[in-house]
Enzyme design. Structure first.
Site, PDB file in Angstrom:
ATOM      1  NE  ARG A  18      -6.736   0.821   7.765  1.00 28.94           N
ATOM      2  CZ  ARG A  18      -7.241   0.352   9.482  1.00 28.94           C
ATOM      3  NH1 ARG A  18      -6.648  -0.428   9.582  1.00 28.94           N
ATOM      4  NH2 ARG A  18      -7.122   1.856   9.772  1.00 28.94           N
ATOM      5  CG  ASN A  28       1.938  11.310   7.957  1.00 25.69           C
ATOM      6  OD1 ASN A  28       1.588  12.352   7.542  1.00 25.69           O
ATOM      7  ND2 ASN A  28       1.756  10.235   8.559  1.00 25.69           N
ATOM      8  CE  LYS A  69       3.541   9.680  12.139  1.00 23.80           C
ATOM      9  NZ  LYS A  69       3.253   8.281  11.280  1.00 23.80           N
TER      10      LYS A  69
HETATM   11  C1  LIG Z   1       0.438  10.364  17.295  1.00 23.08           C
HETATM   12  C2  LIG Z   1       1.161   9.279  16.959  1.00 23.08           C
HETATM   13  N1  LIG Z   1       2.134   8.540  18.150  1.00 23.08           N
HETATM   14  C3  LIG Z   1       2.794   8.147  17.197  1.00 23.08           C
HETATM   15  C4  LIG Z   1       2.624   6.850  16.149  1.00 23.08           C
HETATM   16  C5  LIG Z   1       4.024   6.039  15.919  1.00 23.08           C
HETATM   17  O1  LIG Z   1       4.954   6.672  15.303  1.00 23.08           O
HETATM   18  P1  LIG Z   1       5.729   5.594  13.947  1.00 23.08           P
HETATM   19  O2  LIG Z   1       5.458   5.291  12.708  1.00 23.08           O
HETATM   20  O3  LIG Z   1       6.966   6.300  14.793  1.00 23.08           O
HETATM   21  O4  LIG Z   1       5.684   4.744  15.215  1.00 23.08           O
HETATM   22  C6  LIG Z   1       1.335   7.813  15.401  1.00 23.08           C
HETATM   23  C7  LIG Z   1       1.757   7.120  13.697  1.00 23.08           C
HETATM   24  O5  LIG Z   1       1.105   7.666  12.743  1.00 23.08           O
HETATM   25  C8  LIG Z   1       0.771   8.598  16.114  1.00 23.08           C
HETATM   26  O6  LIG Z   1      -0.305   9.136  15.459  1.00 23.08           O
END
Ligand SMILES: Cc1ncc(COP(=O)(O)O)c(C=O)c1O
Length: 407
Positions: A21, A54, A248
């Protein structure tokens, strides 16, 4: 052990599989989203349009959010200064949790450092609260849920993605008296498909199971007040625990669960990931609360977001590009090979000023490597034209060069 040689080996494995990455260093320009500046490795700068963020609704630059954060900063300083238990619970945290509980029509909510931590901490704690708990988990659940379930030491069953018949068979095979919980998502972020929420709630009723839904890719964007797909479908009351993010569509940072007062009280009291960590800064809590308060009534913003996604999908389909369309706001373009995906991403960035990160294994299965576009209300016709034109040219170019790349 030669530690450095071991690290070299681990990193080389990723290079060999074309899934090392590379982080693209960007500075977003407030008031000018989705535009940003790319700080290039050679020290120069290039303007870019971000197509993979996002911050789905552009709330990260909304004046309501910024003003709330500035006011909180001036009023109370930078950090919270403690864990929730030891001096880190402020009026800002309480306000945010009240806002969240109201959003999801639950009695209470608990804020964590992120939705990742909220999933991990909650799911790893539930077996302590319900001895013998069996968790039924969709096979495409996010890493944070998988990790929480894996670490909890309890029993787990993985059901085929969105396959309610498989889920039923697994539930039916277990002891009817055993405590059970079904963990799934409302929108799966890489394909943009919806979970069968109603059918899962029906099964939960039939087998006396709890339901745990991750609405991370839906909160802010679906439902009359933006509380997610469960709200849109009139199912909020049937879900026991809702997980969401503040990072997001809400545009700030942090994560949470919303549930009954008793459930939140128990998780608050038993989850190490909630207890033993500094609470989020008051500025962040204030910004997130202001954003949610705004999102509850800004239905026009949600409508514009959906329109943008539909327009982009229509235009890419018109070019014959293999996008996935499940009717959500996420637009994945399947490239199917990590080399081609990286090449397209690099060329879009360097030649067309378009930033979209390649998505590789293990985030998606091998052979389905993709570019994942996230159109938003701040992407105007000019940005959309630029993307469609760039993709049209590049797709033909990559098709021509496939043989060469394969070699
Ligand atoms: C389905 C899902 N759940 C939880 C998370 C975690 O979210 P956070 O960025 O607030 O930790 C993500 C992150 O991309 C996600 O795609």
């Amino acid at each position: 052990m030669n530690y450095n040689a071991q690290l070299d080996k681990a990193l080389q494995n990723l290079h060999d599989e074309d899934r090392y990455r590379t982080f693209i260093d960007i500075e977003r320009e407030r008031g000018n989203f989705p535009h940003a500046v790319w700080n290039k490795p050679d020290g120069s700068k290039q303007p870019v349009t971000v197509w993979c963020g996002n911050d789905y609704l552009g709330m990260g630059q909304h004046p309501v959010v910024l003003d709330a954060m500035k006011d909180a900063l001036d009023a109370t300083g930078a950090g919270s200064g403690g864990t929730r238990n030891i001096s880190g619970t402020t009026v800002y945290h309480k306000r945010l949790e009240a806002e969240l509980a109201d959003w999801h029509q639950k009695e209470a909510a608990l804020v964590f450092s992120s939705a990742y931590i909220a999933n991990d901490a909650t799911l790893s704690t539930l077996p302590k609260l319900f001895p013998g708990l069996i968790i039924y988990s969709d096979e495409l659940n996010h890493a944070s849920m998988i990790e929480g379930i894996r670490r909890n030491g309890g029993a787990k069953r993985v059901f085929r993605h969105n396959d309610v018949e498989h889920l039923r068979a697994l539930l039916a095979a277990d002891d009817p008296a055993a405590p059970k919980l079904i963990a799934f998502e409302s929108i799966y972020s890489m394909d943009g498909d919806f979970g069968p929420i109603r059918e899962i709630c029906d099964l939960a009723d039939e087998f006396n199971a709890l339901t745990y839904i991750d609405e991370v890719h839906a909160v802010g964007m679906y439902g009359e007040r933006g509380a997610g797909v469960a709200e849109r479908d009139g199912l909020l009351a049937r879900l026991d625990i809702v997980n969401g993010t503040l990072g997001k569509a809400v545009g700030v940072f942090g994560g949470y669960i919303a549930a009954s007062a008793k459930m939140c009280d128990a998780v608050r009291s038993y989850a190490p990931g909630f207890i033993f960590t500094t609470s989020i800064p008051p500025t962040v809590a204030a910004g997130a609360a202001a954003s949610i308060a705004h999102l509850k009534s800004d239905t026009a913003l949600r409508a514009r977001h959906q329109t943008q996604a539909q327009i982009l999908k229509l235009r890419l389909k018109g070019l014959g590009l293999p996008i996935i369309d499940h009717g959500s706001h996420i637009v994945p373009l399947i490239v199917g090979n990590p080399k081609h995906t990286k090449l397209m991403s690099d060329m879009l960035l360097e030649t067309y000023d378009i930033y979209v990160q390649p998505i590789n294994y293990p985030t998606v299965p091998r052979g389905t490597e993709r570019l994942r576009f996230t159109p938003s209300p701040v992407h105007g016709p000019r940005e959309m034209d630029g993307l469609v034109q760039g993709l049209d040219e590049l797709w033909s170019h990559c098709a021509l060069n496939r043989a060469e790349l394969a070699g």
